[in-house]
Design a protein around this motif. Structure first.
Motif: not given
Lengths: 309, 113
Positions: A83-94
């Motif tokens: 899923y490297i094309q996904d936007p950062a928002e989906r996988w970033m550490s929150r």
């Protein structure tokens, strides 16, 4: 990420003082490279590669409000999971652990040791992102400060007189191209002699010899030591370096002969007057040089009112 | 020559007031951009006229016992230079005039005496 091996409770007082005196904002990297929530992870991967960093904070367009962080681990997982094309928002550490810029450095050290993260975003009082701190930043800052302290301590070490008749001795370490500290050894020598009420002319001759030899070490040598010895009837200054050695000593003693390059000349040195000038103010002057090994220059100045042998 | 004379004849700004600023007496003038040359001067208590604006000028002044430095061509001192001049008590001045003009003006004055 390995821990920083500093005991934040029982280290020497100097170190404890240092890690409380230094603030996070003194040590952090201020130019933070950020990305936005919609930035694809692929692009963040490229940013990391290009900038040589391992974590990118995700912020608003102004780079002030912090939403999360994407680390190298997140990128590896994204490559693994496809899923490297996904936007950062989906996988970033929150769940971020952040530091405040006014906190003492000690906080950053214990955070790095306590949590598994390699970096911490730094926020100011208004919760705006103002920096990022890694163990590398901390190690560099500590090294710089500890070096300064060691240097101060070295200057304070006074070698006891070893020869009979020797009244004082100082050894100064002089580094190649260290123009920032150029002249400090000679200033130290001058100060020491001023306390002895030497006549101004002799004091000046000694200062000039010391300064010329010190500058020579900085400009021409690979570094070495400047040793000052005070005896009852004389002062001896010895400049001993680790190389490169002078191929033709006679030529080096000629006025105007110089091997200095342009930028050294732009600093006002390298006119080829150093050695002849040091000799001019000395009563005894010797050069011992071997190419590939080093040079020892010895200048002796007799003190007035004393019959020199 | 009094430092006061220099201040009267050369348009300059005072950057650091060194030791004994008000009664400074200068025995001569050394104009050079090479500190190696300044170090060979035989006198002391001279004014250094130079376009070199590095710390080494102040260190050299201290070593040779020159109480004042005049920067020419409107050169402004580098950061460390001011700090060092204050530490060593050396007067630091700056003038928009070039070296030749400074020497000419001060030379005329010295001749006329």
């Amino acid at each position: 990420m390995s821990t920083i091996p500093i005991n934040t409770q029982e280290s020497p007082p100097f170190l404890l003082d240092l890690i409380y005196r230094l603030k996070v904002k003194d040590v952090m990297t201020k130019e933070v490279i950020t990305a936005q929530r919609e930035t694809p992870l692929r692009q963040i991967q490229y940013i990391m590669k290009e900038k040589g960093i391992t974590g990118v904070p995700i912020t608003d367009d102004e780079g002030k409000r912090l939403f999360g962080i994407v680390s190298m681990d997140d990128i590896i997982r994204a490559l693994d999971g496809g899923y490297i094309q996904d936007p950062a928002e989906r996988w970033m550490s929150r769940n971020l652990i952040v530091l405040e810029d006014d906190m003492p450095l000690q906080f950053a050290i214990s955070y790095l040791d306590k949590f598994r993260y390699g970096r911490f975003p730094v926020l100011n009082k208004d919760r705006e992102l103002v920096g990022i701190i890694t163990s590398r930043d901390i190690i560099i800052a500590l090294l710089v400060e500890v070096n300064k302290e060691v240097e101060k301590l070295e200057q304070r070490i006074v070698q006891p007189p070893s020869k009979p008749g020797e009244e004082a001795r100082r050894i100064y370490h002089v580094r190649k191209y260290d123009f920032e500290n150029a002249g400090k050894a000679s200033a130290g020598i001058k100060k020491l002699l001023m306390e002895r009420n030497l006549d101004p002319k002799t004091l000046r001759r000694i200062s000039v010899a010391a300064y010329e030899l010190e500058m020579n070490l900085i400009v021409h040598s690979e570094g070495g030591t400047l040793t000052f010895r005070l005896e009852k009837d004389r002062v001896e200054i010895e400049a001993k370096d680790r190389g490169p050695g002078i191929p033709d000593v006679e030529q080096a003693m000629e006025e105007g002969f110089s091997t200095a390059n342009e930028w050294i000349r732009s600093l006002g040195f390298g006119a080829g007057m150093g050695l002849p000038n040091a000799k001019r103010v000395s009563n005894e002057f010797t050069i011992d040089s071997k190419v590939g090994e080093g040079t020892t220059v010895r200048a002796v100045i007799y003190l007035p009112g004393q019959s020199a042998s | 020559m009094k430092l006061e004379t220099v201040l009267q004849r050369i348009p300059c700004t005072i950057i650091v007031k060194g030791k004994g600023f008000d009664e400074l007496d200068l025995r001569s003038i050394v104009a050079s951009d090479l500190m190696s040359d300044v170090l060979t001067a035989v006198d002391d208590r001279f004014l250094i006229v130079t376009s070199l604006n590095s710390e080494q000028v102040i260190r050299t002044a201290d070593i040779v016992g020159a109480p004042a430095v005049l920067l020419v061509n409107g050169k402004q001192p580098q950061n460390g230079m001011v700090r060092l001049a204050e530490e060593f008590g050396i007067t630091l001045l700056s003038t928009p005039l070039p070296t030749y003009k400074v020497c000419y003006l001060l030379g005329c004055f010295l001749e006329s005496k």
